[in-house]
Each structure stands twice: as structure tokens, then as C-alpha cells.
Design a protein around this motif. Sequence first.
Motif, PDB file in Angstrom:
ATOM      1  N   THR A  18      19.262  97.433   9.126  1.00 27.25           N
ATOM      2  CA  THR A  18      20.708  97.461   8.857  1.00 27.25           C
ATOM      3  C   THR A  18      21.422  96.779  10.012  1.00 27.25           C
ATOM      4  O   THR A  18      21.285  97.179  11.168  1.00 27.25           O
ATOM      5  CB  THR A  18      21.220  98.907   8.709  1.00 27.25           C
ATOM      6  OG1 THR A  18      20.596  99.515   7.576  1.00 27.25           O
ATOM      7  CG2 THR A  18      22.735  98.924   8.514  1.00 27.25           C
ATOM      8  N   GLU A  86      18.181  93.969   5.875  1.00 26.43           N
ATOM      9  CA  GLU A  86      18.304  94.267   4.446  1.00 26.43           C
ATOM     10  C   GLU A  86      19.754  94.481   4.050  1.00 26.43           C
ATOM     11  O   GLU A  86      20.191  94.083   2.970  1.00 26.43           O
ATOM     12  CB  GLU A  86      17.480  95.512   4.118  1.00 26.43           C
ATOM     13  CG  GLU A  86      17.519  95.917   2.657  1.00 26.43           C
ATOM     14  CD  GLU A  86      16.720  97.171   2.383  1.00 26.43           C
ATOM     15  OE1 GLU A  86      16.719  97.621   1.213  1.00 26.43           O
ATOM     16  OE2 GLU A  86      16.110  97.727   3.327  1.00 26.43           O
ATOM     17  N   HIS A  87      20.509  95.139   4.917  1.00 22.74           N
ATOM     18  CA  HIS A  87      21.934  95.398   4.689  1.00 22.74           C
ATOM     19  C   HIS A  87      22.717  94.868   5.890  1.00 22.74           C
ATOM     20  O   HIS A  87      22.303  95.065   7.032  1.00 22.74           O
ATOM     21  CB  HIS A  87      22.214  96.894   4.546  1.00 22.74           C
ATOM     22  CG  HIS A  87      21.431  97.574   3.474  1.00 22.74           C
ATOM     23  ND1 HIS A  87      21.682  97.377   2.134  1.00 22.74           N
ATOM     24  CD2 HIS A  87      20.392  98.445   3.550  1.00 22.74           C
ATOM     25  CE1 HIS A  87      20.837  98.109   1.425  1.00 22.74           C
ATOM     26  NE2 HIS A  87      20.034  98.759   2.245  1.00 22.74           N
ATOM     27  N   HIS A 109      27.527  89.618  -2.168  1.00 17.70           N
ATOM     28  CA  HIS A 109      26.543  90.681  -2.007  1.00 17.70           C
ATOM     29  C   HIS A 109      25.808  90.619  -0.671  1.00 17.70           C
ATOM     30  O   HIS A 109      25.114  91.583  -0.308  1.00 17.70           O
ATOM     31  CB  HIS A 109      25.527  90.636  -3.146  1.00 17.70           C
ATOM     32  CG  HIS A 109      26.127  90.924  -4.486  1.00 17.70           C
ATOM     33  ND1 HIS A 109      26.770  92.114  -4.766  1.00 17.70           N
ATOM     34  CD2 HIS A 109      26.191  90.181  -5.615  1.00 17.70           C
ATOM     35  CE1 HIS A 109      27.201  92.099  -6.024  1.00 17.70           C
ATOM     36  NE2 HIS A 109      26.870  90.925  -6.560  1.00 17.70           N
ATOM     37  N   ARG A 112      27.421  94.182   2.731  1.00 19.65           N
ATOM     38  CA  ARG A 112      27.315  95.492   2.067  1.00 19.65           C
ATOM     39  C   ARG A 112      28.601  96.282   2.143  1.00 19.65           C
ATOM     40  O   ARG A 112      28.934  97.045   1.244  1.00 19.65           O
ATOM     41  CB  ARG A 112      26.169  96.291   2.706  1.00 19.65           C
ATOM     42  CG  ARG A 112      25.891  97.621   2.030  1.00 19.65           C
ATOM     43  CD  ARG A 112      25.324  97.407   0.642  1.00 19.65           C
ATOM     44  NE  ARG A 112      25.149  98.658  -0.076  1.00 19.65           N
ATOM     45  CZ  ARG A 112      26.082  99.260  -0.801  1.00 19.65           C
ATOM     46  NH1 ARG A 112      27.295  98.700  -0.890  1.00 19.65           N
ATOM     47  NH2 ARG A 112      25.842 100.381  -1.444  1.00 19.65           N
ATOM     48  N   GLN A 185      33.647  94.605  -1.865  1.00 17.70           N
ATOM     49  CA  GLN A 185      32.769  95.543  -1.177  1.00 17.70           C
ATOM     50  C   GLN A 185      33.505  96.840  -0.805  1.00 17.70           C
ATOM     51  O   GLN A 185      34.734  96.852  -0.672  1.00 17.70           O
ATOM     52  CB  GLN A 185      32.204  94.910   0.101  1.00 17.70           C
ATOM     53  CG  GLN A 185      31.321  93.708  -0.120  1.00 17.70           C
ATOM     54  CD  GLN A 185      32.106  92.410  -0.152  1.00 17.70           C
ATOM     55  OE1 GLN A 185      33.319  92.382  -0.348  1.00 17.70           O
ATOM     56  NE2 GLN A 185      31.417  91.289   0.050  1.00 17.70           N
ATOM     57  N   THR A 248      23.942 102.994   2.829  1.00 16.01           N
ATOM     58  CA  THR A 248      22.547 102.554   2.930  1.00 16.01           C
ATOM     59  C   THR A 248      21.568 103.696   2.718  1.00 16.01           C
ATOM     60  O   THR A 248      20.355 103.497   2.754  1.00 16.01           O
ATOM     61  CB  THR A 248      22.268 101.922   4.308  1.00 16.01           C
ATOM     62  OG1 THR A 248      22.531 102.899   5.328  1.00 16.01           O
ATOM     63  CG2 THR A 248      23.140 100.703   4.534  1.00 16.01           C
TER      64      THR A 248
END
Length: 259
Positions: A18, A86-87, A109, A112, A185, A248
Motif C-alpha cells: 500500500t 497494489e493500492h 482506478h 484508491r 474515488q 484496503t
Amino acid sequence: MPPFLPGAEPFHRDGSSTGVLLCHGFTGSPHSLRPWAEYLAERGLTVSLPLLPGHGTRWEDLAVTGWEDWYASVDRELRLLGERCEHVFVCGLSMGGALALRLAALHGHAVRGVVLVNPAAALPRMQGYALPAGRFLLRSVRGITDDIAKENRTELGYSRVPTRAAYALRDLFRVVHKDLPKVTQPLLLLRSRTDHVVPASDSALILSRVSSTDVTETVLERSFHVATLDHDAEHIFADSLGFIDRLTAREPLSAKDSQ
């Protein structure tokens, strides 16, 4: 390139999958967000806090940059974070909030969530009217740093604002206004009830135009504009971490656990 002012250096720390990108404000430097960056890094997140072009050296250097340069810097950092995380979340103080919103609007996207602290979205009307001609008549005006309620706390930034850079800032706000409906978002916005630099109407404008449905607005009662260095700093840090953990599904991690 002139050397950085002591304390204005960029900050980066590798951590989990993250990532968080922090964007500082106009005429400021990473100094204003470093405690926030360190707080998140100590809790295991990957954190990037770049120094925007023209900042952190001398105000004259800012005069030869434009909003495209500032945005390109954070855009590059976002892409680098995206390659290993990933985020990715984007956060910003003041003008940094405008940069964060443009990142969210253009990258979809890949972002996040968004955290804004006293985001700036418009120049005061009279200043905006004066800039087109004023930038040719005056090279600089008085600076806008150090709006902090906490005693003996200062923000590292420029004592002068180049009028050419202020004109570029106006152009950034115009571009961001058009982008706001593209922001979908989750959004956490924290604003100071008393802010001598950015009025509450800027936050209201942002909230009225974004398309986000997951929106939280928090009013900070004890801080002025640079709230990340003020009485409510820990509140901001904890709320942003909670926001990230919620989105998350990350297990909360204390500073002690991360050591």
C-alpha cells in the motif's frame, strides 16, 4: 540547481504493497508534510513525498516553473508507486490538494483514495483579476507561509511569492475545476475552521463538483492552514491511516509493531 534548504528534502520509504503519495503546497516544501509521511512510514506503508520543481531552494527558482512542472513531478511519483504497490492513495495540503485531485481525475482506478487537508481550489477574486497585468509589473509579493496556531512552530517555505508562479497557480486551478467531476474515488477532506490562507468555500467547491460517493468531511477546530504541523496534526495522521486501512482491509499496524 541550488542546494535544498535544510529540511526541504524529499522523503521516500519502502514498505508494504500500500503506497501513499503526499503533495506539499505552493511555495512550501516536504517539511510541512514530513511528520505525516513519517507517521505512515512507521506503520508499514510505502510513502513518497517529493519536492515540487522550483520549491525548497530560492523563490526565484519558482518563478521559472509552471503548474505543468509541478504536476509532472507528482504524476511521475504516482506511476513509480503504482509499479510496486497494489493500492496507491494520494494526499495533499493546500495546492497539493489540487494536484492530488488532478491525479485522481486522470488516473482513475490507479488511485484508491484521496485525502485532502485545507485544499486550495481558487485564488481570491481580486488577486485573480490583478495577476494578468500584475505579473509584468511586480516580480514578487509577500509570502503565505506560517499560518499555524501552535506556538513556536514554523513552516519552511518562501518569504516571497513570484507573481509569474501565482499566475501559473491560477491556471492549475482552472484545469482542476474541469477535472473535478472525474474524481470518483473515496475522499477524506479535513479543513480548519480558521484558515487565513484558503477559505472554506474552496472545500465546498470541491465537494460540490466531485463525483465521489464515499465522502467524509472533518472540521479541525484547533489549527490554522498548515494543519499538518499544528494542534490537529495527530488527528489528521490517524484519520488518514484509518481511511487507508478501511479501503484496503489492512490490519491496523501500530508504530511499535512496525519496528
